[in-house]
Design a protein around this motif. Structure first.
Motif, PDB file in Angstrom:
ATOM      1  N   LEU A  84       6.543  -5.787  14.506  1.00  0.00           N
ATOM      2  CA  LEU A  84       7.163  -5.378  13.181  1.00  0.00           C
ATOM      3  C   LEU A  84       6.298  -5.882  12.061  1.00  0.00           C
ATOM      4  O   LEU A  84       5.984  -5.395  10.850  1.00  0.00           O
ATOM      5  CB  LEU A  84       8.511  -5.624  12.858  1.00  0.00           C
ATOM      6  CG  LEU A  84       9.408  -5.277  11.433  1.00  0.00           C
ATOM      7  CD1 LEU A  84       9.165  -3.703  11.215  1.00  0.00           C
ATOM      8  CD2 LEU A  84      10.622  -5.489  11.362  1.00  0.00           C
ATOM      9  N   ALA A  85       5.996  -7.123  12.224  1.00  0.00           N
ATOM     10  CA  ALA A  85       5.312  -7.977  11.135  1.00  0.00           C
ATOM     11  C   ALA A  85       3.927  -7.361  11.103  1.00  0.00           C
ATOM     12  O   ALA A  85       3.224  -7.228   9.674  1.00  0.00           O
ATOM     13  CB  ALA A  85       5.179  -9.669  11.601  1.00  0.00           C
ATOM     14  N   ARG A  86       3.191  -7.049  11.988  1.00  0.00           N
ATOM     15  CA  ARG A  86       1.834  -6.424  12.128  1.00  0.00           C
ATOM     16  C   ARG A  86       1.831  -4.989  11.448  1.00  0.00           C
ATOM     17  O   ARG A  86       1.158  -4.654  10.412  1.00  0.00           O
ATOM     18  CB  ARG A  86       1.492  -6.198  13.428  1.00  0.00           C
ATOM     19  CG  ARG A  86       0.812  -7.511  14.118  1.00  0.00           C
ATOM     20  CD  ARG A  86      -0.180  -7.179  15.324  1.00  0.00           C
ATOM     21  NE  ARG A  86       0.755  -6.783  16.472  1.00  0.00           N
ATOM     22  CZ  ARG A  86       1.568  -7.515  17.520  1.00  0.00           C
ATOM     23  NH1 ARG A  86       1.279  -8.944  17.296  1.00  0.00           N
ATOM     24  NH2 ARG A  86       2.131  -6.823  18.343  1.00  0.00           N
ATOM     25  N   PHE A  87       3.138  -4.562  11.589  1.00  0.00           N
ATOM     26  CA  PHE A  87       3.147  -2.895  11.207  1.00  0.00           C
ATOM     27  C   PHE A  87       3.295  -3.017   9.419  1.00  0.00           C
ATOM     28  O   PHE A  87       2.573  -2.369   8.736  1.00  0.00           O
ATOM     29  CB  PHE A  87       4.425  -2.262  11.735  1.00  0.00           C
ATOM     30  CG  PHE A  87       4.602  -1.040  11.053  1.00  0.00           C
ATOM     31  CD1 PHE A  87       3.817   0.248  11.145  1.00  0.00           C
ATOM     32  CD2 PHE A  87       5.871  -0.906  10.148  1.00  0.00           C
ATOM     33  CE1 PHE A  87       4.329   1.389  10.622  1.00  0.00           C
ATOM     34  CE2 PHE A  87       6.081   0.224   9.414  1.00  0.00           C
ATOM     35  CZ  PHE A  87       5.352   1.244   9.784  1.00  0.00           C
ATOM     36  N   VAL A  88       4.410  -3.999   9.251  1.00  0.00           N
ATOM     37  CA  VAL A  88       4.514  -4.316   7.665  1.00  0.00           C
ATOM     38  C   VAL A  88       3.365  -4.491   7.045  1.00  0.00           C
ATOM     39  O   VAL A  88       2.677  -4.213   5.823  1.00  0.00           O
ATOM     40  CB  VAL A  88       5.630  -5.266   7.432  1.00  0.00           C
ATOM     41  CG1 VAL A  88       5.613  -5.695   6.064  1.00  0.00           C
ATOM     42  CG2 VAL A  88       7.039  -4.681   7.780  1.00  0.00           C
ATOM     43  N   LEU A  89       2.281  -5.496   7.824  1.00  0.00           N
ATOM     44  CA  LEU A  89       1.285  -6.113   7.067  1.00  0.00           C
ATOM     45  C   LEU A  89      -0.090  -5.055   6.890  1.00  0.00           C
ATOM     46  O   LEU A  89      -0.487  -5.230   6.056  1.00  0.00           O
ATOM     47  CB  LEU A  89       0.995  -7.334   8.016  1.00  0.00           C
ATOM     48  CG  LEU A  89      -0.473  -8.310   7.353  1.00  0.00           C
ATOM     49  CD1 LEU A  89       0.168  -8.996   6.093  1.00  0.00           C
ATOM     50  CD2 LEU A  89      -0.762  -9.322   8.396  1.00  0.00           C
ATOM     51  N   ARG A  90      -0.012  -4.132   7.963  1.00  0.00           N
ATOM     52  CA  ARG A  90      -0.886  -3.001   7.720  1.00  0.00           C
ATOM     53  C   ARG A  90      -0.576  -1.952   6.583  1.00  0.00           C
ATOM     54  O   ARG A  90      -1.347  -1.511   5.969  1.00  0.00           O
ATOM     55  CB  ARG A  90      -0.759  -2.202   9.010  1.00  0.00           C
ATOM     56  CG  ARG A  90      -1.684  -2.919  10.184  1.00  0.00           C
ATOM     57  CD  ARG A  90      -1.931  -1.815  11.393  1.00  0.00           C
ATOM     58  NE  ARG A  90      -0.925  -1.330  11.768  1.00  0.00           N
ATOM     59  CZ  ARG A  90      -0.131  -1.555  12.936  1.00  0.00           C
ATOM     60  NH1 ARG A  90      -0.647  -2.679  13.292  1.00  0.00           N
ATOM     61  NH2 ARG A  90       0.662  -0.874  13.219  1.00  0.00           N
ATOM     62  N   LEU A  91       0.656  -1.960   6.216  1.00  0.00           N
ATOM     63  CA  LEU A  91       0.987  -1.160   5.086  1.00  0.00           C
ATOM     64  C   LEU A  91       0.973  -1.836   3.827  1.00  0.00           C
ATOM     65  O   LEU A  91       0.958  -1.148   2.720  1.00  0.00           O
ATOM     66  CB  LEU A  91       2.529  -0.657   5.301  1.00  0.00           C
ATOM     67  CG  LEU A  91       2.854   0.200   6.429  1.00  0.00           C
ATOM     68  CD1 LEU A  91       4.400   0.446   6.516  1.00  0.00           C
ATOM     69  CD2 LEU A  91       2.224   1.350   6.449  1.00  0.00           C
ATOM     70  N   LEU A  92       1.080  -3.109   3.672  1.00  0.00           N
ATOM     71  CA  LEU A  92       1.175  -3.989   2.475  1.00  0.00           C
ATOM     72  C   LEU A  92       0.049  -3.615   1.545  1.00  0.00           C
ATOM     73  O   LEU A  92       0.051  -3.258   0.382  1.00  0.00           O
ATOM     74  CB  LEU A  92       1.321  -5.350   2.710  1.00  0.00           C
ATOM     75  CG  LEU A  92       2.607  -5.862   3.027  1.00  0.00           C
ATOM     76  CD1 LEU A  92       2.552  -7.564   3.206  1.00  0.00           C
ATOM     77  CD2 LEU A  92       3.571  -5.500   1.881  1.00  0.00           C
ATOM     78  N   PRO A  93      -1.416  -3.627   2.051  1.00  0.00           N
ATOM     79  CA  PRO A  93      -2.340  -3.400   1.150  1.00  0.00           C
ATOM     80  C   PRO A  93      -2.228  -2.002   0.395  1.00  0.00           C
ATOM     81  O   PRO A  93      -2.432  -1.860  -0.759  1.00  0.00           O
ATOM     82  CB  PRO A  93      -3.679  -3.357   1.948  1.00  0.00           C
ATOM     83  CG  PRO A  93      -3.274  -4.311   3.203  1.00  0.00           C
ATOM     84  CD  PRO A  93      -1.837  -3.995   3.364  1.00  0.00           C
ATOM     85  N   GLU A  94      -1.952  -1.099   1.284  1.00  0.00           N
ATOM     86  CA  GLU A  94      -1.717   0.436   0.638  1.00  0.00           C
ATOM     87  C   GLU A  94      -0.761   0.464  -0.385  1.00  0.00           C
ATOM     88  O   GLU A  94      -0.671   1.083  -1.430  1.00  0.00           O
ATOM     89  CB  GLU A  94      -1.611   1.515   1.802  1.00  0.00           C
ATOM     90  CG  GLU A  94      -2.761   1.517   2.687  1.00  0.00           C
ATOM     91  CD  GLU A  94      -2.346   2.627   3.640  1.00  0.00           C
ATOM     92  OE1 GLU A  94      -1.278   3.322   3.567  1.00  0.00           O
ATOM     93  OE2 GLU A  94      -3.142   2.997   4.660  1.00  0.00           O
ATOM     94  N   ALA A  95       0.637  -0.423   0.062  1.00  0.00           N
ATOM     95  CA  ALA A  95       1.427  -0.362  -0.964  1.00  0.00           C
ATOM     96  C   ALA A  95       1.146  -1.062  -2.195  1.00  0.00           C
ATOM     97  O   ALA A  95       1.426  -0.665  -3.270  1.00  0.00           O
ATOM     98  CB  ALA A  95       2.630  -1.053  -0.397  1.00  0.00           C
ATOM     99  N   VAL A  96       0.247  -2.182  -2.129  1.00  0.00           N
ATOM    100  CA  VAL A  96      -0.046  -2.973  -3.493  1.00  0.00           C
ATOM    101  C   VAL A  96      -1.058  -2.039  -4.279  1.00  0.00           C
ATOM    102  O   VAL A  96      -0.839  -1.883  -5.399  1.00  0.00           O
ATOM    103  CB  VAL A  96      -0.956  -4.174  -2.875  1.00  0.00           C
ATOM    104  CG1 VAL A  96      -1.503  -4.695  -4.181  1.00  0.00           C
ATOM    105  CG2 VAL A  96       0.165  -5.212  -2.072  1.00  0.00           C
ATOM    106  N   SER A  97      -1.856  -1.262  -3.549  1.00  0.00           N
ATOM    107  CA  SER A  97      -2.932  -0.400  -4.113  1.00  0.00           C
ATOM    108  C   SER A  97      -2.154   0.975  -4.886  1.00  0.00           C
ATOM    109  O   SER A  97      -2.356   1.177  -5.927  1.00  0.00           O
ATOM    110  CB  SER A  97      -4.012   0.294  -3.177  1.00  0.00           C
ATOM    111  OG  SER A  97      -4.643   1.238  -3.723  1.00  0.00           O
ATOM    112  N   ALA A  98      -1.076   1.411  -4.028  1.00  0.00           N
ATOM    113  CA  ALA A  98      -0.224   2.392  -4.917  1.00  0.00           C
ATOM    114  C   ALA A  98       0.489   1.945  -5.877  1.00  0.00           C
ATOM    115  O   ALA A  98       0.766   2.611  -7.148  1.00  0.00           O
ATOM    116  CB  ALA A  98       0.687   2.862  -3.784  1.00  0.00           C
TER     117      ALA A  98
END
Length: 428
Positions: free
Chosen positions: A142-156
């Motif tokens: 779950l941590a790896r999954f969330v971490l993969r989404l964070l850069p896109e979330a920050v950019s968005a």
């Protein structure tokens, strides 16, 4: 238009059931042929002995019963012998009506609020979530999954203008806060707990250390020397006065620090409480604090600080997502695992989670149940009926074929009973 749904019939269980169905069908057909043959033989032998009349009656009725039940079973799935007989191929002919009624039945009897809520309350969502999070591998995944989404979330977040909106909302909320009563309440609690006395001790200690510094004593001596008459300067009175002042101040500070009930402490209490009262009630103080707050929030340095913090956080997230550092991933995994442990030990929180999810799912199902009904109906209408009938027949056809056996047996017994009654009536 939706394509017809297809059903693959190749599972080992389906193959075995299909073979069993073929065997039972053949046996039922053999029984039908046997009763027909028995009827013919019994009719031929009837002149030889009256008992063959009973055999013929049984075989005739058994044949008729077997044929009737064969017709009934076949009529469910297809047209007997391919003939366009009314009310045959019942399932095929009523596919749309069956689809609508099935969807309506499920909506009315399976998706009603009462049964749905009762079923949902049997599920311990909180324990499931806790057990899931406590698993170290799942937490790490779950941590790896969330971490993969964070850069896109920050950019968005940056590109959508959400950050600007958040900053404006935070600034608006900060400007709307009345700091004077808040500060007054904090200071009043600070005084009530006696923590201000420690502050006073620290303050006196700092003043004493500052006074005894050579630079401070030289500065005070220079001020005193400038004010003294020339005659007193010749006798170095300034040095004497500085030493006396420092000695007196040191003695006073020591008395206050060593005496919890010293009068100066009481004066310090009254001074602070007076300041707190004025801070909470005097509009002038409130206006000054409000002005200070506005000036602080308007400072460009504060905006630069916020941008730097955001930039550093974004860079750290991007490096973590790229695998340059494992700190954030390990922290997230540990946080999820600890959250699972905490949830497992908190019965009240699990109960609140269960209640909340029951409410959410119940409302969602209530809002969407008509859509579920329509979905089921549309799916059934889109089924390939040939394949579906084959699937149904494989699964329940064996039991339906036994109806033919029962029909032959019951029909034969009924025919035998009627023939026996007729035979007895003829001899009465």
């Amino acid at each position: 238009m939706a394509l017809p749904a297809t059903f693959v019939i190749n599972a080992p269980g389906d193959v075995a059931r299909a073979a069993e169905l073929r065997r039972v069908k053949a046996l039922a057909t053999l029984v039908l042929a046997a009763t027909l043959a028995l009827f013919v033989v019994a009719k031929v032998l009837l002149p030889l002995h009256p008992v063959f009349g009973f055999v013929a009656a049984f075989a005739e009725a058994a044949t008729i019963g077997g044929l009737a039940d064969w017709y009934a079973v076949v009529a469910l799935f297809r047209r007997p012998l391919g003939l366009p007989i009314p009310h045959t191929a019942i399932i095929q002919s009523n596919q749309h009506r069956i689809a609508d009624k099935l969807g309506e039945f499920i909506e009315q009897h399976f998706l009603e609020a009462g049964p749905v809520e009762a079923k949902l309350r049997q599920i311990d969502f909180g324990s499931f979530i806790a057990d899931w999070l406590r698993d170290r591998k799942r937490s790490a995944d779950l941590a790896r999954f969330v971490l993969r989404l964070l850069p896109e979330a920050v950019s968005a977040t940056e590109n959508s203008g959400l950050m600007t909106f958040i900053v404006r909302r935070i600034t608006t909320q900060l400007l709307s806060i009345d700091l004077a009563p808040l500060a007054a309440g904090t200071l009043r609690a600070f005084v009530a707990e006696g923590r201000h006395q420690g502050l006073l001790d620290d303050l006196l200690r700092a003043i004493h250390q500052s006074l005894t510094q050579p630079e401070t004593m030289a500065l005070i001596r220079g001020k005193i020397r400038d004010e003294l008459p020339t005659l007193l300067k010749l006798y170095r009175t300034d040095k004497f006065l500085v030493n006396k002042i420092v000695a007196s101040a040191t003695s006073f500070f020591e008395e206050v620090r060593n005496d919890p009930n010293h009068a100066f402490r009481g004066e310090f209490d009254r001074m602070l409480l007076t300041f707190v009262d004025r801070l909470g009630n005097d509009p002038a103080y409130a206006d000054r604090i409000d002005g200070l707050k506005r000036d602080l929030l308007a400072r460009p340095e504060l905006g630069d600080l916020a941008r730097n913090i955001w930039s550093n956080a974004r860079s750290f997230i991007e490096r973590s997502a790229a695998g340059e550092t494992q700190v954030l991933q390990h922290h997230l995994a540990r946080m999820f695992a600890e959250a699972g442990e905490a949830l497992a030990g908190d019965i009240e929180l699990r109960g609140e989670i269960n209640q909340g999810l029951v409410t959410v799912f119940r409302s969602f199902i209530a809002d969407q149940k008509s859509g579920v009904s329509s979905f089921i109906s549309d799916q059934v209408k889109a089924w390939d009926m040939g394949q579906l009938l084959q699937l149904i027949e494989i699964n329940i056809g064996r039991d339906l074929q036994y109806i033919r056996f029962n029909g032959s047996l019951i029909g034969g017994l009924a025919g035998l009973a009627l023939y026996t009654a007729e035979f007895l009536l003829r001899w009465l």
